[in-house]
Scaffold this motif. Sequence first.
Motif, PDB file in Angstrom:
ATOM      1  N   TYR A  46      32.492  42.224  36.042  1.00 34.10           N
ATOM      2  CA  TYR A  46      32.692  43.664  35.869  1.00 34.10           C
ATOM      3  C   TYR A  46      31.477  44.513  36.254  1.00 34.10           C
ATOM      4  O   TYR A  46      31.573  45.734  36.340  1.00 34.10           O
ATOM      5  CB  TYR A  46      33.105  44.009  34.440  1.00 34.10           C
ATOM      6  N   GLN A  49      32.152  46.280  39.513  1.00 30.66           N
ATOM      7  CA  GLN A  49      33.199  47.279  39.266  1.00 30.66           C
ATOM      8  C   GLN A  49      32.614  48.527  38.616  1.00 30.66           C
ATOM      9  O   GLN A  49      32.996  49.652  38.965  1.00 30.66           O
ATOM     10  CB  GLN A  49      34.279  46.673  38.375  1.00 30.66           C
ATOM     11  N   GLU A  50      31.674  48.346  37.680  1.00 32.92           N
ATOM     12  CA  GLU A  50      31.082  49.500  37.007  1.00 32.92           C
ATOM     13  C   GLU A  50      30.266  50.353  37.977  1.00 32.92           C
ATOM     14  O   GLU A  50      30.246  51.582  37.875  1.00 32.92           O
ATOM     15  CB  GLU A  50      30.210  49.036  35.840  1.00 32.92           C
ATOM     16  N   SER A 131      37.313  43.173  28.436  1.00 38.41           N
ATOM     17  CA  SER A 131      37.343  42.951  29.881  1.00 38.41           C
ATOM     18  C   SER A 131      38.202  41.736  30.224  1.00 38.41           C
ATOM     19  O   SER A 131      38.925  41.736  31.225  1.00 38.41           O
ATOM     20  CB  SER A 131      35.917  42.764  30.406  1.00 38.41           C
ATOM     21  N   ASP A 134      41.696  42.787  30.091  1.00 44.09           N
ATOM     22  CA  ASP A 134      41.991  43.567  31.300  1.00 44.09           C
ATOM     23  C   ASP A 134      42.387  42.652  32.458  1.00 44.09           C
ATOM     24  O   ASP A 134      43.314  42.964  33.220  1.00 44.09           O
ATOM     25  CB  ASP A 134      40.769  44.389  31.702  1.00 44.09           C
ATOM     26  N   ASN A 135      41.685  41.547  32.621  1.00 40.74           N
ATOM     27  CA  ASN A 135      41.993  40.638  33.724  1.00 40.74           C
ATOM     28  C   ASN A 135      43.309  39.906  33.506  1.00 40.74           C
ATOM     29  O   ASN A 135      44.010  39.594  34.469  1.00 40.74           O
ATOM     30  CB  ASN A 135      40.843  39.640  33.913  1.00 40.74           C
ATOM     31  N   SER A 138      45.795  42.371  34.547  1.00 44.04           N
ATOM     32  CA  SER A 138      45.839  42.495  36.009  1.00 44.04           C
ATOM     33  C   SER A 138      46.785  41.473  36.618  1.00 44.04           C
ATOM     34  O   SER A 138      47.454  41.750  37.621  1.00 44.04           O
ATOM     35  CB  SER A 138      44.433  42.317  36.595  1.00 44.04           C
ATOM     36  N   ARG A 308      44.294  47.092  39.521  1.00 43.27           N
ATOM     37  CA  ARG A 308      43.746  45.758  39.291  1.00 43.27           C
ATOM     38  C   ARG A 308      42.222  45.835  39.286  1.00 43.27           C
ATOM     39  O   ARG A 308      41.629  46.690  39.929  1.00 43.27           O
ATOM     40  CB  ARG A 308      44.219  44.786  40.379  1.00 43.27           C
ATOM     41  N   THR A 309      41.617  44.912  38.578  1.00 43.66           N
ATOM     42  CA  THR A 309      40.159  44.863  38.546  1.00 43.66           C
ATOM     43  C   THR A 309      39.626  44.493  39.925  1.00 43.66           C
ATOM     44  O   THR A 309      40.363  43.983  40.784  1.00 43.66           O
ATOM     45  CB  THR A 309      39.683  43.832  37.517  1.00 43.66           C
ATOM     46  N   GLN A 331      41.941  34.636  38.287  1.00 40.13           N
ATOM     47  CA  GLN A 331      42.271  35.487  37.156  1.00 40.13           C
ATOM     48  C   GLN A 331      42.206  34.720  35.835  1.00 40.13           C
ATOM     49  O   GLN A 331      41.685  35.217  34.836  1.00 40.13           O
ATOM     50  CB  GLN A 331      43.667  36.092  37.337  1.00 40.13           C
TER      51      GLN A 331
END
Length: 683
Positions: A46, A49-50, A131, A134-135, A138, A308-309, A331
């Motif tokens: 992540y 992504q941030e 997190s 979250d995946n 996704s 999606r992440t 994933q």
Amino acid sequence: MLNVPEVLKRLVIGRAKRSEELGETLLPKRLALPIFASDPLSSVAYATQEILLVLTLGGLAYLHFTPWIAAAVIALMTVVVLSYRQVVNAYPSGGGSYEVASTNLGPSAGLVVAASLLVDYVMTVAVSVASGVDNIISALPSLAEYRVLMAVGFVALLTAMNLRGVRESGQLFAAPTYLFIGGVLIMAGTGLFRYLIGDAPVAESAAYGIEPAEGDANLAGLALLMLVLRAFSSGCTALTGVEAISNGVPAFRKPKSKNAAATMAAMGIIAVTMFAGVTALAIISKVHITEDSCRLIGLAGCEGYTQRTVIAQLASAVFGGNNSFGFYYIQAATALILILAANTAFNGFPLLASILAQHRYLPRQLHNRGDRLAFSNGILALALVAGLLLWGYKANVTSLIHLYILGVFTSFTLSQTGMVRHWNSALRTETDPALRRRHRLARVINATGAVVTGLVLVIVLATKFTQGAWLAVLAAVLLWLMMRGIRRHYDQTAAELAVIDPRTERQMPSRVLAIVLVSTVHKPTMRALAYARASRPAHLEALTVAVDKEGLAHLQKQWEDFEIDVPLKVLDSPYREITRPVVEYVRSIRRAGPRDVVAVFIPEYVVGHWWENLLHNQSALWLKSRLLFTPGVMVTSVPWQLTSAAVADHPAARAPGAVRRGEPTTPREHAAARATPGNGARD
């Protein structure tokens, strides 16, 4: 009788271990890596992504800063890892940043580090689990409505696994960690190979443009600098958990420092390689991601669309779609490692809390080991706070991330500053030229680390404070004040209890005056009178409170009929109170003889079921709580086990002919039982 709670406890955490088995829980490097380094290793899922989420606030115009920001994060991680290798070698007893700061900068600085780290460990659990969820979403978007339930459930699962012990949790977590490392390296290698041969992977979001957020278009000068610095501070989440190895050196096998330093080096190399690979792939495949899906230009039906992440989009692009084996593998491995990354905190938090408890800054219970030789109380405390945080923030990573990394850079800065002072002290006494050169090099490394992490701390504060980081600062301040207060209490208690003059402390009281509290004449009363008489006091009397005339008359008649040779003192209570008259009477005796000791004997029932406690002993409990605050008064409970207590304690008590606890066993007790009226105790 089957003890259901005990059976469930053993199913969850396993058999209890003897203290002598502590050495068997020490970790080899292959298990220490997934236990202590899963957080920094997983943050590559992540951290990139941030960075992108912040840069895309200005649209696509500022994505060209991504490689430079990633390079700065990599350089920072390298410096921090090298710096903490010095900590591991210099302070092998554990405690890491806290011990370094306390020793070299003073207790107050050490507490700042400790408070910051404890807050950050809680955030590690919350952010990592959120997190990971979250995946999972996704890959399976239909689970989005169960986000909070899944997150809290994973925290409960991690708690149970860690309660089984450090080594056991390491064996469980090793495979997912190594599967994630292998999967990410294969994905990055495959994607970069495809790019080199002219078949670059393309992310599913590459076709979408991004509409700049309001007020963030065409930034220049200071505004642009603040955006880049904010992206950098978000990318620094890649460094969370780096210090955990320095806190957990005592958990390594011998030679502890050498093994810990080697594990830290391996962690740094792997984390840097994976972060660089994921960031490079995100740039090559043109991943476009925003906090608000409706800012994606060209996306229809944005209101119900779940992006999606970044790592999910990369896996889909590299391995050929959302239904490929590689996509589901990445994933699954990412979700597992992110959830298990919280295990870094589940090891770091209890260890640090144990050290703080040993130093009297936290309750002593946090220093106790549980059945499996883990610091169970610390594990449970961490799980409770993290679970509440996930519930309060609805397991939203974007909301939680603003509270993150502040604490870790506070500890980085103070610990590296402390290490500079450590090497300065060592150089003042060291005469060996080779060691002096080594100390100077270490000082340069730590000084660089202190300056760089200090700058990052300022950046993080400036860019995240108003977005929620102030809550983390407030929590750390309150925790710091609380720990100071706990230490002050323990110090005051120790000073008050210290024996200064043994001869004075051994001085006998003038007399012991015994009082037996009586409500009616029954077996518990007779046992309490006998026990009080056996203590051979200078004076013995029974004490009752006249709540109603009929009850008092019945008690006095019983007293005469049984010829009890103990004077019965009756206290009047026009307002039907029991506690106040007894306490005032006992205090009046103390005032009359300050050197006397008053021993109060209270008959109590022992029951076998929790609900039976609601029916008995309420007056006794309240009386004890009041009398315990009266100087010179000793309170003694005289238990009488009812039949239910005997059965609960030993099922064989049900056997025919078995003597149950509380039954008369002597001729005198049988006679008293036959003569006693059938009324119960007034308690």
